[in-house]
Design an enzyme around this catalytic site. Structure first.
Site: not given
Length: 281
Positions: A88, A145, A248
């Site tokens: 995201d 992911h 980050s």
């Protein structure tokens, strides 16, 4: 000039000491104080706890537990795509690698060799390839992911600075993502190799992978490397591979004629883990 002035304090701050101090606090189970910190963070950044597997702030014993919270089942359906968005966040930049140069912001670029820690032979595999730089803000889901099914070949921890990685800093500091501390993960997929880089930043308390656990800290001054053979670490399409503590950036590198990035992706655009990142060429 405004970006330069905005990041000027970062040159003066003791970034490593600050990061280690915040990391220590975030790991503590401080009861009521932890709950106050979590609730204030949710309110300050507008975190949508309805997506969390456990939406109750009081369910998290430490700030780290809250920050790396899991999502409830179905919160991020996986697109029917060759390559999935791994996080995201927002698109910092994406597109073609110009020779070995990765575009960072107007007037700034850095090389693939610098990003991955100086291995010119590895970097050469991505010459004229494609890249995507994805920024995770403090409010975002912070697990990372897999864009596709792949086997891990190498993991390289590259020491470096701990500047912020927000858009203003990216515009102001040359070679930012090749200057900051980072964890370089080299994968082999059915479509060839790719690299997924976790970039550290100010007050990012740690970076971790699912196969190794916490990689940083510790933060030694020399490059560390681990190698993997066969399918000893093989991760499925969309599987979790790592996580950040606090916001980050992730940088992905693909060889030439491997991926056609999602034509709807533009710098500054929002992204969600599991959406289509690209198709196989």
């Amino acid at each position: 000039m405004s970006d330069f002035l905005a990041v000027l304090p970062q040159h003066l701050l003791p970034k490593r000491a600050l990061t280690e101090f915040v990391g220590t606090l975030a790991a503590r189970r401080a009861g009521a104080l932890t709950q106050v910190a979590i609730r204030r963070f949710i309110a300050r950044y507008g975190v949508d706890m309805r997506e969390a597997a456990d939406p109750r702030p009081e369910a998290y014993a430490s700030f780290n537990d809250f920050f790396t919270r899991a999502l409830k089942p179905g919160a991020r359906p996986l697109a029917d795509a060759d390559y999935l968005c791994p996080v995201d966040g927002a698109i910092s930049q994406c597109g073609a690698i110009a020779g070995d140069a990765i575009f960072q912001a107007k007037g700034h670029s850095y090389t693939t060799t610098a990003l991955i820690g100086g291995d010119a032979a590895l970097a050469a595999q991505f010459r004229d390839g494609a890249f995507a730089t994805l920024y995770l803000s403090p409010r975002d889901y912070h697990r990372i992911h897999m864009p596709c099914e792949a086997s891990l070949r190498r993991m390289i921890h590259v020491p470096g600075s701990l500047y912020s990685v927000n858009p203003a800093t990216a515009r102001a500091i040359p070679g930012l993502f090749a200057r900051n501390e980072r964890v370089v993960c080299v994968f082999e997929s059915a479509r060839g190799p790719f690299v997924l880089v976790l970039v550290g930043a100010t007050i990012v308390g740690s970076m971790a992978t699912t196969w190794h656990g916490v990689v940083s800290p510790p933060r030694p001054a020399t490059v560390r490397e681990w190698t993997y053979t066969g399918d000893s670490v093989r991760l499925a399409h969309g599987a979790e591979m790592g996580r950040f503590l606090l916001g980050s950036t992730v940088v992905l590198l693909f060889p030439q004629r491997t991926i056609a990035l999602n034509p709807g992706w533009r710098p500054g655009g929002g992204i969600r883990m599991g959406e289509a990142m690209g198709t196989r060429i």
